[in-house]
Design a protein around this motif. Structure first.
Motif, PDB file in Angstrom:
ATOM      1  N   VAL A 294       1.088  -1.138   0.131  1.00 45.62           N
ATOM      2  CA  VAL A 294       0.028   0.117   0.287  1.00 45.62           C
ATOM      3  C   VAL A 294       1.005   1.376   0.146  1.00 45.62           C
ATOM      4  O   VAL A 294       1.980   1.169   0.652  1.00 45.62           O
ATOM      5  CB  VAL A 294      -0.824   0.044   0.950  1.00 45.62           C
ATOM      6  N   PRO A 295       0.478   2.529  -1.384  1.00 48.66           N
ATOM      7  CA  PRO A 295       1.475   2.990  -0.992  1.00 48.66           C
ATOM      8  C   PRO A 295       0.811   4.297   0.234  1.00 48.66           C
ATOM      9  O   PRO A 295       0.270   4.514   0.684  1.00 48.66           O
ATOM     10  CB  PRO A 295       0.738   4.270  -1.855  1.00 48.66           C
ATOM     11  N   ILE A 296       2.121   4.535   1.041  1.00 44.06           N
ATOM     12  CA  ILE A 296       2.190   4.920   2.040  1.00 44.06           C
ATOM     13  C   ILE A 296       3.636   6.460   2.378  1.00 44.06           C
ATOM     14  O   ILE A 296       4.650   5.980   1.493  1.00 44.06           O
ATOM     15  CB  ILE A 296       2.202   4.550   3.087  1.00 44.06           C
ATOM     16  N   PRO A 297       3.704   7.266   3.021  1.00 43.65           N
ATOM     17  CA  PRO A 297       4.961   8.019   3.330  1.00 43.65           C
ATOM     18  C   PRO A 297       5.780   7.254   4.064  1.00 43.65           C
ATOM     19  O   PRO A 297       5.550   6.659   5.461  1.00 43.65           O
ATOM     20  CB  PRO A 297       4.520   9.026   4.549  1.00 43.65           C
TER      21      PRO A 297
ATOM     22  N   LEU B 210      -7.643  -1.841   4.586  1.00 43.93           N
ATOM     23  CA  LEU B 210      -8.968  -3.490   4.685  1.00 43.93           C
ATOM     24  C   LEU B 210      -7.922  -5.043   4.885  1.00 43.93           C
ATOM     25  O   LEU B 210      -7.960  -5.070   6.271  1.00 43.93           O
ATOM     26  CB  LEU B 210     -10.955  -3.300   4.826  1.00 43.93           C
ATOM     27  N   GLN B 211      -7.711  -5.272   4.130  1.00 47.02           N
ATOM     28  CA  GLN B 211      -7.250  -6.465   3.530  1.00 47.02           C
ATOM     29  C   GLN B 211      -6.293  -6.776   3.882  1.00 47.02           C
ATOM     30  O   GLN B 211      -6.050  -7.628   4.827  1.00 47.02           O
ATOM     31  CB  GLN B 211      -7.168  -6.723   2.353  1.00 47.02           C
ATOM     32  N   ALA B 212      -5.268  -5.595   4.234  1.00 40.47           N
ATOM     33  CA  ALA B 212      -3.422  -5.854   4.963  1.00 40.47           C
ATOM     34  C   ALA B 212      -3.737  -5.776   6.102  1.00 40.47           C
ATOM     35  O   ALA B 212      -3.387  -6.539   7.310  1.00 40.47           O
ATOM     36  CB  ALA B 212      -2.817  -4.429   4.684  1.00 40.47           C
ATOM     37  N   LEU B 213      -4.912  -4.939   7.531  1.00 36.66           N
ATOM     38  CA  LEU B 213      -4.902  -4.810   8.585  1.00 36.66           C
ATOM     39  C   LEU B 213      -5.901  -6.287   9.385  1.00 36.66           C
ATOM     40  O   LEU B 213      -6.015  -5.830  10.789  1.00 36.66           O
ATOM     41  CB  LEU B 213      -5.580  -3.075   8.782  1.00 36.66           C
TER      42      LEU B 213
ATOM     43  N   GLU C 130     -17.222  -1.955   2.197  1.00 33.54           N
ATOM     44  CA  GLU C 130     -18.046  -0.470   0.871  1.00 33.54           C
ATOM     45  C   GLU C 130     -18.021   0.588   1.056  1.00 33.54           C
ATOM     46  O   GLU C 130     -17.994   1.110   2.518  1.00 33.54           O
ATOM     47  CB  GLU C 130     -19.964  -0.684   1.251  1.00 33.54           C
ATOM     48  N   VAL C 131     -17.552   0.993  -0.167  1.00 30.06           N
ATOM     49  CA  VAL C 131     -17.072   3.271   0.157  1.00 30.06           C
ATOM     50  C   VAL C 131     -18.093   3.495   0.238  1.00 30.06           C
ATOM     51  O   VAL C 131     -19.034   4.084  -1.002  1.00 30.06           O
ATOM     52  CB  VAL C 131     -16.053   2.916  -1.057  1.00 30.06           C
ATOM     53  N   ILE C 132     -18.803   4.437   1.457  1.00 28.33           N
ATOM     54  CA  ILE C 132     -19.905   4.783   1.172  1.00 28.33           C
ATOM     55  C   ILE C 132     -19.573   5.921   0.076  1.00 28.33           C
ATOM     56  O   ILE C 132     -20.643   6.527   0.006  1.00 28.33           O
ATOM     57  CB  ILE C 132     -19.892   5.250   2.171  1.00 28.33           C
ATOM     58  N   GLY C 133     -18.475   6.850   0.597  1.00 28.73           N
ATOM     59  CA  GLY C 133     -18.118   7.848  -0.445  1.00 28.73           C
ATOM     60  C   GLY C 133     -16.452   8.720   0.449  1.00 28.73           C
ATOM     61  O   GLY C 133     -16.051   7.935   0.885  1.00 28.73           O
ATOM     62  N   ILE C 134     -16.475   9.508  -0.737  1.00 26.83           N
ATOM     63  CA  ILE C 134     -14.950  10.014  -0.363  1.00 26.83           C
ATOM     64  C   ILE C 134     -15.391  12.101  -0.731  1.00 26.83           C
ATOM     65  O   ILE C 134     -15.809  11.965  -0.615  1.00 26.83           O
ATOM     66  CB  ILE C 134     -13.699  10.154  -1.339  1.00 26.83           C
ATOM     67  N   GLU C 135     -14.394  11.761   1.084  1.00 25.57           N
ATOM     68  CA  GLU C 135     -15.093  13.074   1.229  1.00 25.57           C
ATOM     69  C   GLU C 135     -13.766  14.369   0.759  1.00 25.57           C
ATOM     70  O   GLU C 135     -12.562  13.479   1.278  1.00 25.57           O
ATOM     71  CB  GLU C 135     -14.898  13.161   3.240  1.00 25.57           C
ATOM     72  N   ALA C 136     -13.810  15.428   0.783  1.00 24.82           N
ATOM     73  CA  ALA C 136     -12.489  16.076   0.480  1.00 24.82           C
ATOM     74  C   ALA C 136     -12.440  17.177   1.731  1.00 24.82           C
ATOM     75  O   ALA C 136     -13.518  17.517   2.162  1.00 24.82           O
ATOM     76  CB  ALA C 136     -12.239  17.036  -1.066  1.00 24.82           C
TER      77      ALA C 136
ATOM     78  N   ARG D 243      -9.832   5.088  -8.308  1.00 27.13           N
ATOM     79  CA  ARG D 243      -7.999   4.980  -7.226  1.00 27.13           C
ATOM     80  C   ARG D 243      -7.850   4.851  -5.920  1.00 27.13           C
ATOM     81  O   ARG D 243      -7.693   4.397  -5.511  1.00 27.13           O
ATOM     82  CB  ARG D 243      -6.953   5.186  -7.928  1.00 27.13           C
ATOM     83  N   ILE D 244      -9.127   6.105  -5.458  1.00 23.03           N
ATOM     84  CA  ILE D 244      -8.442   6.058  -4.099  1.00 23.03           C
ATOM     85  C   ILE D 244      -9.279   5.487  -3.395  1.00 23.03           C
ATOM     86  O   ILE D 244      -9.348   4.490  -2.202  1.00 23.03           O
ATOM     87  CB  ILE D 244      -9.360   7.162  -3.476  1.00 23.03           C
ATOM     88  N   ALA D 245     -10.668   4.293  -3.766  1.00 17.26           N
ATOM     89  CA  ALA D 245     -11.630   3.362  -3.184  1.00 17.26           C
ATOM     90  C   ALA D 245     -10.355   2.197  -3.726  1.00 17.26           C
ATOM     91  O   ALA D 245     -10.356   1.418  -2.764  1.00 17.26           O
ATOM     92  CB  ALA D 245     -13.050   3.149  -4.162  1.00 17.26           C
ATOM     93  N   ASP D 246      -9.739   1.459  -4.198  1.00 14.28           N
ATOM     94  CA  ASP D 246      -9.581   0.123  -4.409  1.00 14.28           C
ATOM     95  C   ASP D 246      -7.856   0.617  -3.126  1.00 14.28           C
ATOM     96  O   ASP D 246      -7.676  -0.512  -2.520  1.00 14.28           O
ATOM     97  CB  ASP D 246      -8.650   0.540  -5.875  1.00 14.28           C
ATOM     98  N   VAL D 247      -6.610   1.550  -3.151  1.00 15.57           N
ATOM     99  CA  VAL D 247      -6.302   1.472  -2.428  1.00 15.57           C
ATOM    100  C   VAL D 247      -7.121   1.960  -0.952  1.00 15.57           C
ATOM    101  O   VAL D 247      -6.028   0.498  -0.196  1.00 15.57           O
ATOM    102  CB  VAL D 247      -5.696   2.987  -2.906  1.00 15.57           C
ATOM    103  N   SER D 248      -7.692   2.289  -0.313  1.00 17.46           N
ATOM    104  CA  SER D 248      -8.587   2.124   0.241  1.00 17.46           C
ATOM    105  C   SER D 248      -9.005   0.543   1.180  1.00 17.46           C
ATOM    106  O   SER D 248      -8.694   0.317   2.336  1.00 17.46           O
ATOM    107  CB  SER D 248      -9.661   2.989   0.413  1.00 17.46           C
TER     108      SER D 248
END
Length: 420
Positions: free
Chosen positions: A124-127, A252-255, A210-216, A243-248
């Motif tokens: 997962v891309p992280i700093p 969940l899977q990683a954790l 389920e990704v309900i939505g993305i907030e800015a 792309r944001i939903a897929d990374v998100s």
């Protein structure tokens, strides 16, 4: 027949905790709060809410109190509104055979260093990041990563103790603050030093898988990370949303998450979405989702907590936005005006004020800095922004700076200063 009760461990009397209490009542449940400081819930006396003193950092004490309550009530579910008790609540649910998340997954997620390790292992891309336990290690980590860096407690939430350090002086100052006895640690003192990921900030709002939505979202001025405004759903292209939903979901899977709510914070950088933090709980406020989509996340979460089926279908599709009322100086709040006029603006859904006049305002650089929040909603982004701006412009306040020895005349120190 015993009345069904919901146990809320360490709610929040003015934030999501109150929303959980109200949602439980709508579901026909009796909310019971377990807290180390039940006096903070005196404001809920009119709601006939029972708040019981318990050492909520002690799992055995929580088990004993829940067992006692079980002799009087049918405990339908146990949940919380504070991240720092999420793992203990998960263990309580497991102990009493009630629906809840995996305790081990929650514990791994709440330790930001362990979270970072698991995300990195999953690709997962992280700093870039380092763990430090003393000033020398913090300095070395910052040198290896390169300034500016973000320095934060490895365990914590609400931006408490989080700061952008742009030079060696800021780095030394914040390290001294964290390790010098001023910061309240809920675990052994460990500091996370991270690369400062530059780019627009987003939060993926997730229930289950389920990704309900993305907030800015936006922040107040650096070096702190205090949320100042947000738009839901974020104005993204279909590709950016995907792309944001897929990374998100990969987080969940990683954790090992995927039960109940989670909120994943990201930055859109030159290399695309980069995960800043995974929170195994609802985000700061679920109100924008309800305004935009008609989905009451807290009520639906409680249905899951008590073993019922939730309903995450959208009732409509609007654009919601909010603005936090952030003071620009410390001092005593003299007055705040224009609240009723702002609330009366067509399209304004709510105006929340968190502090009363004559309250000392001491900014800490975290979520507690906000004086209040304004919410607006309409069918279009441009209209929602215009409604929100009109309402915010109607609100004003004045603070009198605290007296400073040797800093000007007493009359200057008493002079109120306004700010929006």
């Amino acid at each position: 027949m015993a009345r069904r009760a919901l146990i809320l461990v360490e709610g929040d009397p003015t934030g999501n905790g109150l929303l959980y209490v109200q949602a439980a009542q709508r579901l026909g449940l009796r909310p019971i709060i377990l807290s180390a400081d039940p006096a903070q819930y005196d404001c809920l006396e009119t709601e006939s809410i029972e708040a019981i003193r318990v050492h909520t950092d002690d799992l055995d004490a929580l088990i004993r109190e829940c067992s006692r309550l079980w002799t009087t009530y049918e405990i339908a579910g146990i949940t919380c509104a504070k991240e720092w008790v999420c793992a203990r609540v998960a263990k309580l649910c497991r102990r009493f055979d009630l629906p809840g998340p995996n305790p081990a997954s929650i514990e791994r997620c709440c330790d930001k260093f362990t979270q970072r390790q698991l995300l990195a292992e999953a690709g997962v891309p992280i700093p870039a990041y380092r763990l430090a336990e003393n000033a020398a290690e913090v300095e070395r980590a910052a040198t290896e990563i390169g300034l500016p860096v973000v320095v934060k407690p490895a365990v914590g939430n609400g931006s408490t103790g989080v700061r952008l350090c742009r030079d060696v002086d800021e780095l030394a100052e914040h390290t001294t603050y964290l390790l010098g006895g001023k910061h309240v640690w809920r675990s052994s003192p460990k500091i996370l030093v991270e690369e400062f990921a530059r780019g627009s900030h987003y939060a993926a709002i997730i229930m289950g898988n389920e990704v309900i939505g993305i907030e800015a979202a936006g922040f107040g001025p650096p070096p702190h990370f205090v949320y100042s405004e947000g738009i839901f759903p974020a104005p993204l292209t279909d590709d950016e949303h995907e792309r944001i939903a897929d990374v998100s979901l990969s987080c969940l899977q990683a954790l090992g998450l995927g039960w109940g709510p989670s909120c994943i914070e990201l930055r859109w950088t030159k290399r695309g979405p980069v995960v800043i933090e995974v929170n195994p709980r609802l985000g700061g406020t679920p109100q924008p989702v309800q305004l935009a989509y008609g989905i009451d996340l807290i009520t639906e979460h409680l249905k899951l907590v008590i073993g019922e089926e939730w309903d995450l279908r959208r009732m409509h599709s609007h654009i919601a936005a909010w603005r936090s009322l952030l003071p620009d100086r410390d001092g005593t709040l003299d007055w705040i005006s224009g609240v009723s006029r702002a609330a009366a603006v067509p399209g304004v859904a709510d105006v929340k004020i968190y502090v009363k006049p004559k309250t000392p305002i001491v900014r800490k650089g975290d979520y507690q800095d906000s004086l209040g929040c304004v919410f607006a909603v309409s069918p279009t982004l441009a209209q929602t922004k215009a409604i929100l701006q009109r309402a915010v412009d109607l609100i004003d306040w004045s603070t009198t700076p605290f007296p400073t020895v040797g800093a000007g005349s007493a009359e200057q120190e008493r002079q109120p200063q306004s700010g929006r």
